[in-house]
Design a protein around this motif. Structure first.
Motif, PDB file in Angstrom:
ATOM      1  N   PHE A   1      -6.904  12.577  -3.202  1.00  0.00           N
ATOM      2  CA  PHE A   1      -5.984  11.555  -3.660  1.00  0.00           C
ATOM      3  C   PHE A   1      -4.663  12.186  -4.212  1.00  0.00           C
ATOM      4  O   PHE A   1      -3.501  12.077  -3.644  1.00  0.00           O
TER       5      PHE A   1
ATOM      6  N   THR B   1      -2.811   5.260  -3.137  1.00  0.00           N
ATOM      7  CA  THR B   1      -3.867   6.082  -2.459  1.00  0.00           C
ATOM      8  C   THR B   1      -3.257   7.253  -1.874  1.00  0.00           C
ATOM      9  O   THR B   1      -1.880   7.568  -1.901  1.00  0.00           O
TER      10      THR B   1
ATOM     11  N   GLU C   1     -12.456   1.834   2.555  1.00  0.00           N
ATOM     12  CA  GLU C   1     -11.095   1.136   2.937  1.00  0.00           C
ATOM     13  C   GLU C   1     -11.169  -0.336   3.011  1.00  0.00           C
ATOM     14  O   GLU C   1     -10.479  -1.035   2.524  1.00  0.00           O
TER      15      GLU C   1
ATOM     16  N   THR D   1       1.054   5.240  -0.094  1.00  0.00           N
ATOM     17  CA  THR D   1      -0.004   6.502   0.097  1.00  0.00           C
ATOM     18  C   THR D   1       1.016   7.866  -0.227  1.00  0.00           C
ATOM     19  O   THR D   1       2.118   7.887   0.525  1.00  0.00           O
TER      20      THR D   1
ATOM     21  N   ASN E   1      -9.491   8.358  -3.088  1.00  0.00           N
ATOM     22  CA  ASN E   1      -9.976   8.736  -1.999  1.00  0.00           C
ATOM     23  C   ASN E   1     -10.800   9.944  -1.865  1.00  0.00           C
ATOM     24  O   ASN E   1     -11.229  10.373  -0.874  1.00  0.00           O
TER      25      ASN E   1
ATOM     26  N   ALA F   1      -6.804   3.715  -5.666  1.00  0.00           N
ATOM     27  CA  ALA F   1      -7.877   3.982  -4.719  1.00  0.00           C
ATOM     28  C   ALA F   1      -7.892   5.467  -4.666  1.00  0.00           C
ATOM     29  O   ALA F   1      -7.370   5.837  -3.664  1.00  0.00           O
TER      30      ALA F   1
ATOM     31  N   ARG G   1       0.974  -1.317  -0.142  1.00  0.00           N
ATOM     32  CA  ARG G   1       0.014   0.023  -0.050  1.00  0.00           C
ATOM     33  C   ARG G   1       1.037   1.252   0.104  1.00  0.00           C
ATOM     34  O   ARG G   1       1.582   1.371   1.196  1.00  0.00           O
TER      35      ARG G   1
END
Length: 259
Positions: free
Chosen positions: A59, A53, A188, A16, A104, A102, A14
């Motif tokens: 984002f 993400t 999530e 970020t 967001n 993803a 993941r």
């Protein structure tokens, strides 16, 4: 805090974007660090799926305009494109592992186009996509002029790029711009489930599928058929193919290892 965060668990990396105070807009440090992080995921056999993400409400809002308007910090557009955004998009498309964006929150400018370069794009219902370039006298970059017309058609892409309209998540899904929209409350959880599912699939076959999709953008029909023949033979020699066939015959769930 680093401008890029990474967590690896159960085969899922993941990544970020972590400049929430600027809506995760890119500066040189974050762009270069994202490239390093993607390279790490590419060479790490323990990573079988990647989630990209953002932290906070957005984002990615694209380029940090404070950087390009600063006499001391401005790297210039040649460096920004050739050393920041182009290498990021090239990595996203060349890494033969599924990459899930993803989204967001707002995805604007280069942020929107980097998301759309990913293999699968999901968004929270509160997300939006904006080709913001024309609002400040620029042209779309980060492969936006390549991917967006292929996703939603020439006419719609042309209008969105010239007018700079905001596209909500639901409309983006209806247009075929993105795969799916999830409720904010379950976002999530749904992203985690989808990423984990991808990480448990036959990574070799997914990577070869990605290679074929890349080539389909420019291949003739005959070239694509020839390439499918070559890569189907390659995938049929994988451990995952043997496991998939055995599991089907034995009426059990396959356990793929990504090999």
């Amino acid at each position: 805090m680093p401008s890029i965060q990474i967590e690896i668990e159960n085969g899922v990396a993941r990544i970020t974007l972590n400049r929430p105070e600027t809506f995760n807009s890119f500066n040189r440090e974050m762009a270069l660090l994202l490239q390093e992080t993607l390279d790490h995921c590419n060479t790490n056999d323990g990573v079988r799926a990647i989630v990209l993400t953002g932290n906070g409400k957005a984002f990615c809002a694209g380029q940090d305009l404070n950087e390009v308007t600063s006499p001391e910090l401005n790297p210039g557009f040649k460096k920004i494109l050739e050393e920041h955004y182009n290498p990021i998009v090239e990595r996203i498309r060349s890494i033969e592992k599924p990459i899930l964006a993803a989204v967001n929150g707002v995805a604007a400018g280069a942020g929107a186009n980097i998301a759309l370069a990913c293999d699968i794009v999901v968004a929270t219902e509160k997300a939006s996509f904006i080709q913001a370039f024309s609002k400040i006298g620029l042209i779309p970059d980060s492969a936006g002029t390549f991917f967006l017309p292929r996703l939603i058609g020439f006419q719609k892409a042309s209008a969105l790029m010239m007018l700079g309209d905001k596209v909500g998540a639901k409309e983006a899904e209806q247009l075929g711009m993105i795969y799916k929209v999830f409720d904010a409350d379950s976002f999530e959880e749904e992203v985690h489930k989808l990423a984990l599912h991808l990480a448990q699939m036959p990574t070799k076959a997914l990577g070869l599928t990605k290679r074929l999709l890349n080539q389909s953008m420019t291949n003739s029909l005959q070239e694509q058929l020839d390439m499918e023949s070559v890569l189907q033979i390659e995938s049929a020699e994988s451990e995952d193919y043997r496991e998939g066939v055995n599991a089907f015959i034995e009426k059990r769930k396959p356990v793929f290892k990504g090999k």
